[in-house]
Scaffold this motif. Sequence first.
Motif, PDB file in Angstrom:
ATOM      1  N   CYS A  23       5.577  -1.596  -9.054  1.00  9.50           N
ATOM      2  CA  CYS A  23       6.002  -0.438  -8.260  1.00  9.50           C
ATOM      3  C   CYS A  23       6.946   0.477  -9.026  1.00  9.50           C
ATOM      4  O   CYS A  23       7.118   1.638  -8.657  1.00  9.50           O
ATOM      5  CB  CYS A  23       6.661  -0.890  -6.972  1.00  9.50           C
TER       6      CYS A  23
ATOM      7  N   LEU B  11      10.134  -3.537   6.851  1.00  5.55           N
ATOM      8  CA  LEU B  11       9.755  -4.902   6.472  1.00  5.55           C
ATOM      9  C   LEU B  11      10.760  -5.530   5.514  1.00  5.55           C
ATOM     10  O   LEU B  11      11.062  -6.722   5.624  1.00  5.55           O
ATOM     11  CB  LEU B  11       8.361  -4.907   5.854  1.00  5.55           C
ATOM     12  N   SER B  12      11.300  -4.755   4.594  1.00  6.09           N
ATOM     13  CA  SER B  12      12.277  -5.313   3.656  1.00  6.09           C
ATOM     14  C   SER B  12      13.581  -5.659   4.358  1.00  6.09           C
ATOM     15  O   SER B  12      14.195  -6.689   4.064  1.00  6.09           O
ATOM     16  CB  SER B  12      12.517  -4.353   2.499  1.00  6.09           C
ATOM     17  N   VAL B  13      14.010  -4.827   5.300  1.00  5.15           N
ATOM     18  CA  VAL B  13      15.227  -5.137   6.054  1.00  5.15           C
ATOM     19  C   VAL B  13      15.007  -6.373   6.924  1.00  5.15           C
ATOM     20  O   VAL B  13      15.878  -7.253   7.007  1.00  5.15           O
ATOM     21  CB  VAL B  13      15.662  -3.927   6.904  1.00  5.15           C
TER      22      VAL B  13
ATOM     23  N   MET C 222       7.555 -11.585  -6.426  1.00  5.89           N
ATOM     24  CA  MET C 222       8.296 -10.384  -6.040  1.00  5.89           C
ATOM     25  C   MET C 222       8.728  -9.588  -7.266  1.00  5.89           C
ATOM     26  O   MET C 222       8.737  -8.359  -7.242  1.00  5.89           O
ATOM     27  CB  MET C 222       9.521 -10.769  -5.208  1.00  5.89           C
TER      28      MET C 222
ATOM     29  N   LEU D  43       7.616  -0.008   4.690  1.00  3.81           N
ATOM     30  CA  LEU D  43       8.169  -0.868   3.640  1.00  3.81           C
ATOM     31  C   LEU D  43       9.661  -1.097   3.835  1.00  3.81           C
ATOM     32  O   LEU D  43      10.162  -2.203   3.627  1.00  3.81           O
ATOM     33  CB  LEU D  43       7.904  -0.248   2.263  1.00  3.81           C
ATOM     34  N   PHE D  44      10.370  -0.063   4.257  1.00  7.01           N
ATOM     35  CA  PHE D  44      11.805  -0.199   4.491  1.00  7.01           C
ATOM     36  C   PHE D  44      12.083  -1.174   5.634  1.00  7.01           C
ATOM     37  O   PHE D  44      12.921  -2.065   5.514  1.00  7.01           O
ATOM     38  CB  PHE D  44      12.419   1.171   4.793  1.00  7.01           C
TER      39      PHE D  44
ATOM     40  N   TRP E  40      12.944  -8.817   6.340  1.00  3.00           N
ATOM     41  CA  TRP E  40      12.873  -9.984   5.463  1.00  3.00           C
ATOM     42  C   TRP E  40      14.274 -10.422   5.022  1.00  3.00           C
ATOM     43  O   TRP E  40      14.586 -11.610   4.987  1.00  3.00           O
ATOM     44  CB  TRP E  40      12.003  -9.648   4.254  1.00  3.00           C
ATOM     45  N   MET E  41      15.136  -9.450   4.709  1.00  5.96           N
ATOM     46  CA  MET E  41      16.490  -9.798   4.275  1.00  5.96           C
ATOM     47  C   MET E  41      17.306 -10.417   5.409  1.00  5.96           C
ATOM     48  O   MET E  41      18.063 -11.364   5.185  1.00  5.96           O
ATOM     49  CB  MET E  41      17.209  -8.569   3.726  1.00  5.96           C
ATOM     50  N   THR E  42      17.171  -9.881   6.611  1.00  2.18           N
ATOM     51  CA  THR E  42      17.946 -10.446   7.711  1.00  2.18           C
ATOM     52  C   THR E  42      17.419 -11.808   8.136  1.00  2.18           C
ATOM     53  O   THR E  42      18.199 -12.668   8.544  1.00  2.18           O
ATOM     54  CB  THR E  42      17.959  -9.503   8.926  1.00  2.18           C
TER      55      THR E  42
ATOM     56  N   ALA F  66       7.662  -5.749  -7.959  1.00  2.23           N
ATOM     57  CA  ALA F  66       8.693  -4.745  -8.237  1.00  2.23           C
ATOM     58  C   ALA F  66       8.442  -4.049  -9.568  1.00  2.23           C
ATOM     59  O   ALA F  66       8.634  -2.840  -9.691  1.00  2.23           O
ATOM     60  CB  ALA F  66      10.072  -5.401  -8.233  1.00  2.23           C
TER      61      ALA F  66
END
Length: 65
Positions: free
Chosen positions: A15, A47-49, A8, A44-45, A51-53, A12
């Motif tokens: 990107c 999927l990232s949310v 990751m 992307l937003f 993944w965090m939850t 990052a």
Amino acid sequence: MTAFGWGMLAVAAICALPVFGKWLLCESVGPLRRLSCDLWIALLFVLSVAWMTAATYNPFIYFRF
């Protein structure tokens, strides 16, 4: 740090490069390309949310109460 964390970090760092940033801006392109850029950023937003939850979910958090 685990292998996933290093991966990751590498993604990052890639990107964050200026070339990748100019590609994501999509300011002077056609409407179809602009729509695809907006959908990519929204995906992307989401999927990232997600993944965090999912990483913080614990089904036994209220077991003591």
